[in-house]
Structures are given as C-alpha cells and as structure tokens.
Design an enzyme around this catalytic site. Structure first.
Site, PDB file in Angstrom:
ATOM      1  N   GLU A   6       0.710  -1.075  -0.044  1.00  0.00           N
ATOM      2  CA  GLU A   6      -0.183  -0.097  -0.054  1.00  0.00           C
ATOM      3  C   GLU A   6       0.591   1.150  -0.043  1.00  0.00           C
ATOM      4  O   GLU A   6       1.636   1.491   0.816  1.00  0.00           O
ATOM      5  CB  GLU A   6      -0.740   0.144   1.109  1.00  0.00           C
TER       6      GLU A   6
ATOM      7  N   LYS B 258      -7.915  -1.378  10.858  1.00  0.00           N
ATOM      8  CA  LYS B 258      -7.349  -1.920   9.590  1.00  0.00           C
ATOM      9  C   LYS B 258      -6.028  -0.916   9.510  1.00  0.00           C
ATOM     10  O   LYS B 258      -4.915  -1.456   8.922  1.00  0.00           O
ATOM     11  CB  LYS B 258      -8.267  -1.835   8.362  1.00  0.00           C
TER      12      LYS B 258
ATOM     13  N   ASP C  22       4.095 -14.382  11.537  1.00  0.00           N
ATOM     14  CA  ASP C  22       2.714 -14.860  10.863  1.00  0.00           C
ATOM     15  C   ASP C  22       1.782 -13.843  10.928  1.00  0.00           C
ATOM     16  O   ASP C  22       1.174 -13.877  12.150  1.00  0.00           O
ATOM     17  CB  ASP C  22       2.342 -16.198  11.660  1.00  0.00           C
TER      18      ASP C  22
ATOM     19  N   HIS D 165      -2.770  10.249   0.380  1.00  0.00           N
ATOM     20  CA  HIS D 165      -2.904   8.789  -0.491  1.00  0.00           C
ATOM     21  C   HIS D 165      -2.861   9.026  -2.043  1.00  0.00           C
ATOM     22  O   HIS D 165      -1.908   8.069  -2.555  1.00  0.00           O
ATOM     23  CB  HIS D 165      -4.038   8.201  -0.025  1.00  0.00           C
TER      24      HIS D 165
HETATM   25  C1  MEV Z   1      -6.244   2.717   4.774  1.00  0.00           C
HETATM   26  O1  MEV Z   1      -5.426   1.676   4.256  1.00  0.00           O
HETATM   27  C2  MEV Z   1      -6.193   3.083   6.313  1.00  0.00           C
HETATM   28  C3  MEV Z   1      -7.025   3.896   6.739  1.00  0.00           C
HETATM   29  O2  MEV Z   1      -8.417   4.092   5.972  1.00  0.00           O
HETATM   30  C4  MEV Z   1      -7.351   3.941   8.136  1.00  0.00           C
HETATM   31  C5  MEV Z   1      -8.187   4.944   8.835  1.00  0.00           C
HETATM   32  O3  MEV Z   1      -9.230   5.020   8.243  1.00  0.00           O
HETATM   33  O4  MEV Z   1      -8.227   4.956  10.031  1.00  0.00           O
HETATM   34  C6  MEV Z   1      -6.874   5.379   6.349  1.00  0.00           C
END
Ligand code: MEV
Length: 422
Positions: free
Chosen positions: A85, A265, A281, A378
């Site tokens: 990513e 995530k 792992d 991003h």
């Molecule tokens: C993207 O990989 C992760 C985010 O969505 C985490 C978040 O929203 O806190 C930017």
C-alpha cells in the site's frame, strides 16, 4: 486439455508451469515468461524459497522498505516494512520524525503468556473426570519433558494445565487449557507438540479427544505503546480543537464498529508490514488483534487518546505473539536482515517495536482524516502507480509529478493531463 491434474506436486517447476499454461492460458508463452522472469538467478536462494511451500512456481515480490527516525524507549530504530500500500511507509516515516522531537515512543510488554488447548468430549460424571485430571496432572508435565527441555533452559515451558468445563456452551465439551511461556520463539510447533503429548497421556476410553491446537487469541501476550506531549505542541494552529478531534475519532470508533474496523485496519497496516518483514505470521497476528478488539462483546478501537491537564496522550494495547527465533525468522534472508537491522531484538522488544508501528499508522491516519482528509496524501503516493499504468515515459512521469505538486490528484485528472501530453 483437462483443468484437473494428479501428481502435480511431483512435477518439477517447469513441468508445473507448462501444465498450468496449457490448461489455463491456451499455451500462451508470455505467461510462462512472466512466471520465469521472477525466478531468482541465484539458484541456492531460489531453492530456499521453493521449499518454503508446496507447488512453488515463481516468486511474488512485495516492496521491502525502511521507515527511519523511530525513537522507542530512548533507542533509535529504522523499522523494516513489507507492504504494497503506497502511503503506509511514508506515513510511518513522517510520524516517526514528528514524535522524535516530542520525546519519542514509550513501550512496555504487559504479559507474554501463550495458550493451547486440548478439546475433548466427555459424557460421564464430572467429578470422575476431575479425579482423572488431578491424578494425571503431574504426568502431563512429565510426558512433555523431552519437548520442553530446551525451552525450559531458555526460561520458558508450560506454565499451567487446567481442566475447563465448557458444557454450558456445548454439551459434553471440556478442554485442557494450557498456558505457555515460549520466550523468543512464537512457539506454534512447540505448543502443538506439547498438546499432542498431553492429549495422548490424558486420553482414556470415555474421553474423546477432538483436537489439540494452540490459540491465536492471546490476550495475555500483550504490549502497550504510547506517545504524549503538551496539547499546544501537537499542531502549529488550532491545537486544542484538533487534539479534541483525535479523541472524538477514537470515541466514534468505539461507538461504531463500521468505523472501528477501518480504524484498526489502519493500525494493522503498520503492524502487518513489520510482522511480514521479520518473518512472522501476520494471519495469526490479525486474528488475535481483531478478537482482542471485540473482547468485551463489541468491536472497538485498539488505540485510545486522552487530553488531561493540557497533555495529549495516545496509546495502543495489542496482543502480539511473535518470534525472533524459529520459523522463517532466520531462514528467510530478508527476515534475518530485518532482525539484524533492529539489532536482534528479543521477542518482547519486537512486540514493542511492532506496537509502535501500529500506533504510528493510526496517528498518521487520524491526523490526516481529522484535518486535510486521507485522499490528499494517499493520492499523491498513488500518483506514480497511475502514471505507470498509463505507460508514461520517464520524461512524461517527471512532468506529471511536477504538474500535480499543488493540484488534487484523481485518476481522471491524471489521465486527462497525460492525454494532453501524448
Ligand atoms: C487505509 O489503508 C487505512 C485507513 O482507512 C485507516 C483509517 O481510516 O483510520 C486510512
């Protein structure tokens, strides 16, 4: 050409590829070339990778990066990260630098206990079962002595064996709940071998052993990491309001599982990247972390933030069952190198480093989300991916990167700008 095959695992690598290309790609030579071009020219290295799993036909590259300028408990680190990513490493590096001028990260391991269970069915009298367990308990340790010998020398071993009555959840279901200390190894094979030996000794005709397996839910293999600073030192302007938004972002995650999952995530973006780079792992870590996030019956944030007496504090608590010996850690040359880069940490130190990587990612995400929005940074990072997809030349690439320096990057905007160029 049939699309099923027998004896596939016995084929050599080229035979496997030939079969695959015939069965699924109409004998397209190009497919063969793609697979072969990822073979490593160093045959010894390629053999090593071939043997990690069955039916290897090629290698699948992921970027291997470092994120420098992390200060953890007063020590400087450049953290290795393996991830596809685009913005994760850039975010980690920015946040590392940011906190390096505000006292750095503090981390400590709360506990290191791992868990394994022998699951079994028993229809008889509970008192009799307890009796059998109490009589056998010493032997259960004895039969594992050969397996635990080296681990005991290193300060680990079996901590306790408990008989647990689970019949209120499932009729006739009991378990031996075994706790372990596995020191610097993740301990999966060690735990499973102990459990199988224990089950063998414990079994009798009216006990039906169903399975023996470690648990990836390890709430007592827990690490804490934090940062803190004066609220005024957090942002150049509007610090109080923006710090408050951080706290609110976590409150929202705690109130709303849809947000909590995405929030966590983002944390796992940092965690998994280091877990992978150190040969650990990541599926085990993921499963354990998400179960922990739901430990009180509702899925919540793994991080927390407070503002008290003008101090902003931001922290994470996360279960991480990791190894710095055994498994792939020293076998994969890049995991070995990652551990060397981290100055050969103990498993506890690696827990601290990885918790920090997760916390840093969450800080980066919340900072962006509560200020400029996530897309700005991003999409800037994603710009090069879009340019590559368009097949731009080096010159066109340089132009487009320059062109978007102060413009909003969207897929369409890049395509339009590129089309004007060609
Ligand atoms: C993207 O990989 C992760 C985010 O969505 C985490 C978040 O929203 O806190 C930017």
């Amino acid at each position: 050409m049939p699309k099923t095959v027998s004896g596939f695992s016995k084929f050599n690598k080229l035979e496997k590829i030939n079969w695959l290309v015939s069965a699924f790609f109409n004998d397209d030579e190009n497919v063969k070339d793609i697979l072969i071009q990822y073979w490593n020219k160093n045959e010894v290295l390629q053999d090593l990778h071939d043997d990690f799993i069955e039916n290897t036909i090629s290698n699948f590259y992921l970027p291997y990066a470092v994120s420098p300028n992390f200060i953890i408990n007063g020590r400087e680190y450049a953290i290795p990260m393996t991830i596809e990513e685009s913005s994760v490493v850039a975010a980690a590096s920015l946040v590392a630098k940011f906190w390096s001028t505000r006292g750095g990260f503090k981390a400590n391991v709360i506990s290191t206990t791992k868990i394994g269970q022998v699951h079994f069915m028993y229809e008889g009298n509970k008192a009799e079962l307890e009796n059998h367990f109490n009589k056998k308990k010493e032997h259960l340790y004895k039969v594992t002595e050969n397996i635990t010998k080296n681990m005991r020398k290193r300060g680990g071993g079996i901590l306790d064996i408990e008989l647990r009555d689970k019949t209120s959840e499932l009729e006739n279901y009991y378990q031996l709940h075994v706790t372990f200390e596995t020191v610097d190894s993740m301990g999966a094979n060690f735990i499973n071998s102990c459990l199988e030996a224990i089950a063998d000794e414990f079994k009798k005709e009216d006990i039906q052993i169903v399975m023996c397996i470690l648990s990836n839910y390890v709430p007592e293999c827990l690490v804490h990491a934090e940062v803190s600073c004066k609220v005024d030192d957090l942002y150049a302007e509007n610090s109080e309001v923006l710090a408050q938004k951080f706290v609110q972002a976590i409150q929202i995650a705690n109130a709303e599982p849809h947000r909590a999952v995405t929030h966590n995530k983002g944390i796992m973006n940092g965690v998994d990247a280091v877990v992978l780079a150190t040969g650990n792992d990541f599926r085990a870590i993921e499963a354990g972390a998400h179960a922990f996030a739901a430990r009180n019956g509702k899925y919540k944030s793994l991080t927390n933030a407070t503002i008290e007496n003008g101090i902003f504090k931001f922290w994470i608590e996360i279960p991480l069952a990791l190894g710095t010996v055994g498994g792939l850690t020293k076998l994969h040359p890049l995991s070995k190198l990652s551990l060397e880069l981290l100055e050969n940490p103990s498993a506890k130190e690696l827990m601290e480093i990885i918790a920090v990587a997760g916390l840093a990612q969450n800080f980066a995400a919340l900072r962006a989300l509560t200020t400029t929005g996530i897309q700005k940074g991003h999409m800037k990072m994603h710009l090069t991916n879009i340019i590559k997809q368009l097949g731009a030349s080096e010159e066109e690439k340089a132009f487009l990167i320059d062109y978007f320096e102060h413009k909003t990057v969207t897929h369409n905007a890049v395509v339009e700008a590129y089309n004007k160029l060609v």
